[in-house]
Design an enzyme around this catalytic site. Sequence first.
Site, PDB file in Angstrom:
ATOM      1  N   HIS A   1       0.856  -1.192   0.000  1.00 22.66           N
ATOM      2  CA  HIS A   1       0.000   0.000   0.000  1.00 22.66           C
ATOM      3  C   HIS A   1       0.889   1.237   0.000  1.00 22.66           C
ATOM      4  CE1 HIS A   1       0.776  -1.178   4.166  1.00 22.66           C
ATOM      5  NE2 HIS A   1       0.805   0.108   4.439  1.00 22.66           N
TER       6      HIS A   1
ATOM      7  N   HIS B   1       0.909   5.347   1.109  1.00 22.57           N
ATOM      8  CA  HIS B   1       0.258   6.399   1.902  1.00 22.57           C
ATOM      9  C   HIS B   1       0.270   7.709   1.114  1.00 22.57           C
ATOM     10  CE1 HIS B   1       0.604   4.249   5.891  1.00 22.57           C
ATOM     11  NE2 HIS B   1       1.549   3.626   5.227  1.00 22.57           N
TER      12      HIS B   1
HETATM   13  P1  AMP Z   1       2.119   0.658   7.236  1.00 20.54           P
HETATM   14  O1  AMP Z   1       2.598   0.963   8.628  1.00 20.54           O
HETATM   15  O2  AMP Z   1       2.859   1.364   6.154  1.00 20.54           O
HETATM   16  O3  AMP Z   1       2.012  -0.839   7.014  1.00 20.54           O
HETATM   17  O4  AMP Z   1       0.651   1.261   7.167  1.00 20.54           O
HETATM   18  C1  AMP Z   1      -0.471   0.579   7.570  1.00 20.54           C
HETATM   19  C2  AMP Z   1      -1.554   1.604   7.759  1.00 20.54           C
HETATM   20  O5  AMP Z   1      -2.809   0.936   7.710  1.00 20.54           O
HETATM   21  C3  AMP Z   1      -1.504   2.348   9.081  1.00 20.54           C
HETATM   22  O6  AMP Z   1      -1.398   3.742   8.822  1.00 20.54           O
HETATM   23  C4  AMP Z   1      -2.813   1.977   9.773  1.00 20.54           C
HETATM   24  O7  AMP Z   1      -3.369   3.065  10.468  1.00 20.54           O
HETATM   25  C5  AMP Z   1      -3.686   1.576   8.592  1.00 20.54           C
HETATM   26  N1  AMP Z   1      -4.728   0.595   8.873  1.00 20.54           N
HETATM   27  C6  AMP Z   1      -4.616  -0.575   9.537  1.00 20.54           C
HETATM   28  N2  AMP Z   1      -5.801  -1.237   9.536  1.00 20.54           N
HETATM   29  C7  AMP Z   1      -6.665  -0.451   8.851  1.00 20.54           C
HETATM   30  C8  AMP Z   1      -8.049  -0.561   8.498  1.00 20.54           C
HETATM   31  N3  AMP Z   1      -8.776  -1.610   8.882  1.00 20.54           N
HETATM   32  N4  AMP Z   1      -8.614   0.430   7.791  1.00 20.54           N
HETATM   33  C9  AMP Z   1      -7.896   1.524   7.412  1.00 20.54           C
HETATM   34  N5  AMP Z   1      -6.585   1.670   7.707  1.00 20.54           N
HETATM   35  C10 AMP Z   1      -5.980   0.725   8.418  1.00 20.54           C
END
Ligand code: AMP
Length: 138
Positions: free
Chosen positions: A101, A103
Site C-alpha cells: 500500500h 500512503h
Molecule cells: P504501514 O505501517 O505502512 O504498514 O501502514 C499501515 C496503515 O494501515 C496504518 O497507517 C494503519 O493506520 C492503517 N490501517 C490498519 N488497519 C486499517 C483498516 N482496517 N482500515 C484503514 N486503515 C488501516
Amino acid sequence: MKKDDCIFCRIANGEIPSNTVYEDEDFRCILDLSPAAKGHTLVIPKEHFQDALNADDEVLSKIFKVAAKVGEGMKKALNADGINIVQNNGEAAGQTVPHLHVHVIPRYNGDEKMVTWTQHESDSEEQKRIAEKIAAMI
Ligand code: AMP
Ligand code: ZN
C-alpha cells in the site's frame, strides 16, 4: 490473487466496508483508520503483494499514478499545500500491514514534520564503494 486472511485484500475487494475515495479495476483508495492528518489515504491494490519489492511491474507502474491522482484531488478538496507519498517495505521500514500500500498524506505550510530522518555526513570513498556494491546487485 487475493488472500482470505489478509485484511487489506478484504478491504480492497469490498468484503469489509471502508471510506473509499477512489476505486478502479485494480485499486481501492481508502481513508487510513489512524490518520497522520485528515484525509490520509491508502492506495491498496486489489491483488495481494506483500510489498513493493514483491509486486509485479504492472501494479508498480500504476500505483504511483493512482497515488498522484489522489494527491491532486486532495490538494483541491482539502486545500493541502503539499502531499507526502510514502511507502514502507518490511517491518524494519515501518510496514505494519503486509499487503502493498502507498500512503498519501496532505501537508500544510508550517505543520509538524512527519516524514523525516536524521542526515549524516558521508565519506566520498565509502559512498563510491556502496554505490558499486548496490549497482552490482541490480
Ligand atoms: P504501514 O505501517 O505502512 O504498514 O501502514 C499501515 C496503515 O494501515 C496504518 O497507517 C494503519 O493506520 C492503517 N490501517 C490498519 N488497519 C486499517 C483498516 N482496517 N482500515 C484503514 N486503515 C488501516
Ligand atoms: Zn492482501
